[in-house]
Design a protein around this motif. Structure first.
Motif, PDB file in Angstrom:
ATOM      1  N   ALA A  83      29.592  32.674  41.020  1.00  0.00           N
ATOM      2  CA  ALA A  83      29.447  33.869  40.182  1.00  0.00           C
ATOM      3  C   ALA A  83      29.941  35.144  40.879  1.00  0.00           C
ATOM      4  O   ALA A  83      30.926  35.753  40.464  1.00  0.00           O
ATOM      5  CB  ALA A  83      27.992  34.024  39.745  1.00  0.00           C
ATOM      6  N   ILE A  84      29.257  35.550  41.955  1.00  0.00           N
ATOM      7  CA  ILE A  84      29.600  36.830  42.607  1.00  0.00           C
ATOM      8  C   ILE A  84      31.012  36.798  43.182  1.00  0.00           C
ATOM      9  O   ILE A  84      31.800  37.725  42.969  1.00  0.00           O
ATOM     10  CB  ILE A  84      28.578  37.163  43.716  1.00  0.00           C
ATOM     11  N   TYR A  85      31.336  35.732  43.905  1.00  0.00           N
ATOM     12  CA  TYR A  85      32.669  35.659  44.518  1.00  0.00           C
ATOM     13  C   TYR A  85      33.764  35.777  43.468  1.00  0.00           C
ATOM     14  O   TYR A  85      34.739  36.519  43.641  1.00  0.00           O
ATOM     15  CB  TYR A  85      32.838  34.360  45.298  1.00  0.00           C
ATOM     16  N   ASN A  86      33.629  35.044  42.370  1.00  0.00           N
ATOM     17  CA  ASN A  86      34.712  35.025  41.383  1.00  0.00           C
ATOM     18  C   ASN A  86      34.777  36.290  40.545  1.00  0.00           C
ATOM     19  O   ASN A  86      35.861  36.676  40.107  1.00  0.00           O
ATOM     20  CB  ASN A  86      34.581  33.782  40.500  1.00  0.00           C
ATOM     21  N   ILE A  87      33.637  36.950  40.324  1.00  0.00           N
ATOM     22  CA  ILE A  87      33.694  38.260  39.670  1.00  0.00           C
ATOM     23  C   ILE A  87      34.485  39.230  40.556  1.00  0.00           C
ATOM     24  O   ILE A  87      35.367  39.957  40.089  1.00  0.00           O
ATOM     25  CB  ILE A  87      32.285  38.796  39.385  1.00  0.00           C
ATOM     26  N   CYS A  88      34.166  39.225  41.856  1.00  0.00           N
ATOM     27  CA  CYS A  88      34.905  40.072  42.808  1.00  0.00           C
ATOM     28  C   CYS A  88      36.368  39.664  42.876  1.00  0.00           C
ATOM     29  O   CYS A  88      37.277  40.511  42.889  1.00  0.00           O
ATOM     30  CB  CYS A  88      34.279  39.977  44.200  1.00  0.00           C
ATOM     31  N   PHE A  89      36.606  38.356  42.906  1.00  0.00           N
ATOM     32  CA  PHE A  89      37.971  37.830  43.016  1.00  0.00           C
ATOM     33  C   PHE A  89      38.836  38.274  41.842  1.00  0.00           C
ATOM     34  O   PHE A  89      39.962  38.756  42.010  1.00  0.00           O
ATOM     35  CB  PHE A  89      37.919  36.297  43.085  1.00  0.00           C
ATOM     36  N   PHE A  90      38.294  38.137  40.624  1.00  0.00           N
ATOM     37  CA  PHE A  90      39.091  38.478  39.445  1.00  0.00           C
ATOM     38  C   PHE A  90      39.148  39.984  39.199  1.00  0.00           C
ATOM     39  O   PHE A  90      40.101  40.472  38.588  1.00  0.00           O
ATOM     40  CB  PHE A  90      38.575  37.722  38.218  1.00  0.00           C
ATOM     41  N   LEU A  91      38.158  40.722  39.680  1.00  0.00           N
ATOM     42  CA  LEU A  91      38.287  42.184  39.673  1.00  0.00           C
ATOM     43  C   LEU A  91      39.447  42.612  40.562  1.00  0.00           C
ATOM     44  O   LEU A  91      40.238  43.488  40.209  1.00  0.00           O
ATOM     45  CB  LEU A  91      36.985  42.836  40.153  1.00  0.00           C
ATOM     46  N   ALA A  92      39.530  41.973  41.733  1.00  0.00           N
ATOM     47  CA  ALA A  92      40.639  42.256  42.644  1.00  0.00           C
ATOM     48  C   ALA A  92      41.963  41.828  42.027  1.00  0.00           C
ATOM     49  O   ALA A  92      42.995  42.500  42.190  1.00  0.00           O
ATOM     50  CB  ALA A  92      40.419  41.544  43.977  1.00  0.00           C
ATOM     51  N   LYS A  94      42.714  41.963  39.001  1.00  0.00           N
ATOM     52  CA  LYS A  94      43.079  42.941  37.975  1.00  0.00           C
ATOM     53  C   LYS A  94      43.529  44.270  38.566  1.00  0.00           C
ATOM     54  O   LYS A  94      44.426  44.926  38.026  1.00  0.00           O
ATOM     55  CB  LYS A  94      41.879  43.172  37.052  1.00  0.00           C
ATOM     56  N   HIS A  95      42.917  44.670  39.685  1.00  0.00           N
ATOM     57  CA  HIS A  95      43.143  46.030  40.183  1.00  0.00           C
ATOM     58  C   HIS A  95      43.852  46.115  41.538  1.00  0.00           C
ATOM     59  O   HIS A  95      44.114  47.226  42.007  1.00  0.00           O
ATOM     60  CB  HIS A  95      41.799  46.769  40.288  1.00  0.00           C
ATOM     61  N   ALA A  96      44.131  44.986  42.177  1.00  0.00           N
ATOM     62  CA  ALA A  96      44.782  45.038  43.489  1.00  0.00           C
ATOM     63  C   ALA A  96      45.981  44.087  43.508  1.00  0.00           C
ATOM     64  O   ALA A  96      45.999  43.082  42.793  1.00  0.00           O
ATOM     65  CB  ALA A  96      43.794  44.636  44.590  1.00  0.00           C
ATOM     66  N   PRO A  97      46.987  44.390  44.320  1.00  0.00           N
ATOM     67  CA  PRO A  97      48.117  43.473  44.451  1.00  0.00           C
ATOM     68  C   PRO A  97      47.653  42.132  45.015  1.00  0.00           C
ATOM     69  O   PRO A  97      46.734  42.077  45.831  1.00  0.00           O
ATOM     70  CB  PRO A  97      49.037  44.190  45.454  1.00  0.00           C
ATOM     71  N   VAL A  98      48.297  41.064  44.578  1.00  0.00           N
ATOM     72  CA  VAL A  98      47.945  39.722  45.052  1.00  0.00           C
ATOM     73  C   VAL A  98      48.090  39.617  46.561  1.00  0.00           C
ATOM     74  O   VAL A  98      47.271  39.007  47.247  1.00  0.00           O
ATOM     75  CB  VAL A  98      48.829  38.657  44.357  1.00  0.00           C
ATOM     76  N   ILE A  99      49.150  40.213  47.098  1.00  0.00           N
ATOM     77  CA  ILE A  99      49.403  40.128  48.538  1.00  0.00           C
ATOM     78  C   ILE A  99      48.229  40.710  49.312  1.00  0.00           C
ATOM     79  O   ILE A  99      47.738  40.116  50.277  1.00  0.00           O
ATOM     80  CB  ILE A  99      50.714  40.857  48.903  1.00  0.00           C
ATOM     81  N   LYS A 100      47.762  41.873  48.875  1.00  0.00           N
ATOM     82  CA  LYS A 100      46.638  42.517  49.561  1.00  0.00           C
ATOM     83  C   LYS A 100      45.379  41.663  49.448  1.00  0.00           C
ATOM     84  O   LYS A 100      44.682  41.421  50.440  1.00  0.00           O
ATOM     85  CB  LYS A 100      46.392  43.896  48.967  1.00  0.00           C
ATOM     86  N   SER A 101      45.077  41.167  48.252  1.00  0.00           N
ATOM     87  CA  SER A 101      43.865  40.374  48.032  1.00  0.00           C
ATOM     88  C   SER A 101      43.853  39.100  48.862  1.00  0.00           C
ATOM     89  O   SER A 101      42.872  38.774  49.531  1.00  0.00           O
ATOM     90  CB  SER A 101      43.739  40.005  46.545  1.00  0.00           C
ATOM     91  N   SER A 102      44.966  38.373  48.816  1.00  0.00           N
ATOM     92  CA  SER A 102      45.013  37.071  49.480  1.00  0.00           C
ATOM     93  C   SER A 102      44.930  37.206  50.990  1.00  0.00           C
ATOM     94  O   SER A 102      44.255  36.411  51.651  1.00  0.00           O
ATOM     95  CB  SER A 102      46.294  36.318  49.090  1.00  0.00           C
ATOM     96  N   LEU A 103      45.579  38.204  51.552  1.00  0.00           N
ATOM     97  CA  LEU A 103      45.553  38.371  53.002  1.00  0.00           C
ATOM     98  C   LEU A 103      44.209  38.925  53.470  1.00  0.00           C
ATOM     99  O   LEU A 103      43.731  38.599  54.558  1.00  0.00           O
ATOM    100  CB  LEU A 103      46.699  39.286  53.451  1.00  0.00           C
ATOM    101  N   PHE A 104      43.583  39.752  52.644  1.00  0.00           N
ATOM    102  CA  PHE A 104      42.252  40.268  52.963  1.00  0.00           C
ATOM    103  C   PHE A 104      41.253  39.105  53.034  1.00  0.00           C
ATOM    104  O   PHE A 104      40.476  38.970  53.985  1.00  0.00           O
ATOM    105  CB  PHE A 104      41.821  41.263  51.875  1.00  0.00           C
TER     106      PHE A 104
END
Length: 313
Positions: A83-92, A94-104
């Motif tokens: 629940a929490i991880y995937n809400i954060c994951f999909f918020l990211a 929507k609002h952050a570049p994939v490159i930034k999210s995946s490397l973070f």
């Protein structure tokens, strides 16, 4: 020759499985065009649950009967890792570049080591601390795009706190998972975790979802959700744990580092995102830190196994 082929095929399978995990960043980016983050997560795991339960019933016929405490642990797994991880994951997504999210998120294994030391009393060595520091430095480079002083001037962006929430919740899920896996198989643990996670996500999906969104969603969006349910959550999971059975968890865990690399490549190819020099340098620090922090652990596990073998003899 046959003995040599098996590890190579297993390594290929592990690389494919973790590469598929990287595609979740791309599929998520597509899905959040039509649905809100919690709704995307709900659809993903509803589909996965429908597939996982029959697999569990067939493969784990003699599974232990959960106690009240076990159900509580499964619920915590569903809350943190689903629940929490995937809400954060999909918020990211929507609002952050994939490159930034995946490397973070690539810094996750090091945080898992730290939490394992705090809560499971596993030994934390100097190299674990060094590895964590190197990985976090890499994250700082990524989120500031190489301008480290921006952290002092501007602080974190709101989306960076969401990404941090994703990293922490997944680390907690992994540590709790180690406790649950002492009694239950990976398939049973994941199936029940997905079940509870889907229940936790249901109220958010009911609140967010409208019939207009359902009607307006393109075939590409539904295909992305199906891909995340079938390939990212179920098939790659089975492949990964088959790999663990053949080469062990220590070696298999190294392949998790393929995920952010896969996501970055696909984001560059399919979404037209720009891979900057800062991203490359940050990625190098993150992956180096993960290697430093986890390699020692794998080596220690090997030594522990050898000690046990000597004791048995």
């Amino acid at each position: 020759m046959e003995k040599q082929k098996t590890p190579i095929l297993t390594y290929i399978m592990l690389a494919v499985a973790t590469s598929i995990w990287g595609s979740a960043f791309i599929a998520g980016k597509v899905a959040v065009e039509s649905f809100e983050p919690a709704t995307v997560a709900f659809f993903r795991f509803l589909g996965a649950a429908i597939l996982l339960f029959p697999i569990m019933w067939v493969m784990e016929k003699n599974r232990p009967k959960p106690t009240k405490k076990d159900w509580g642990l499964f619920a915590l797994l569903g809350l943190t890792g689903i629940a929490i991880y995937n809400i954060c994951f999909f918020l990211a997504s929507k609002h952050a570049p994939v490159i930034k999210s995946s490397l973070f998120i690539a810094s996750n294994p090091v945080l898992i080591v730290l939490l394992s030391g705090l809560f499971l009393k596993e030994t934390i060595t100097k190299r674990h601390i060094v590895g964590m520091s190197v990985a976090l430095f890499g994250v700082a480079i990524i989120i500031t795009n190489g301008h480290l002083l921006d952290l002092v001037k501007l602080g974190f962006e709101p989306i960076d706190f969401i990404l941090l929430g994703a990293v922490i919740s997944w680390a907690l899920y992994s540590v709790l998972g180690k406790v649950v896996l002492g009694k239950y198989s990976a398939i049973v643990s994941t199936t029940y975790a997905v079940f509870f996670g889907t229940l936790f996500l249901l109220p958010f999906a009911l609140y967010e979802l409208t019939w207009t969104q359902v009607q307006g969603a393109s075939i590409g969006v539904w295909a992305s959700l199906l891909h995340m349910s079938v390939f990212v959550t179920v098939i790659s999971f089975i492949m990964y744990y088959q790999g663990i059975q053949k080469v062990g968890a220590a070696k298999a865990s190294i392949f998790i580092n393929v995920m952010p690399v896969s996501a970055v490549i696909m984001a560059t190819l399919f979404l037209g995102e720009t891979f900057t020099l800062a991203h490359g340098v940050g990625a190098a620090f993150v992956l180096s830190g993960v290697y430093i922090g986890t390699y020692v652990k794998a080596k220690k596990q090997k030594e522990d196994i050898q000690e046990k073998q000597v004791m048995v003899k």
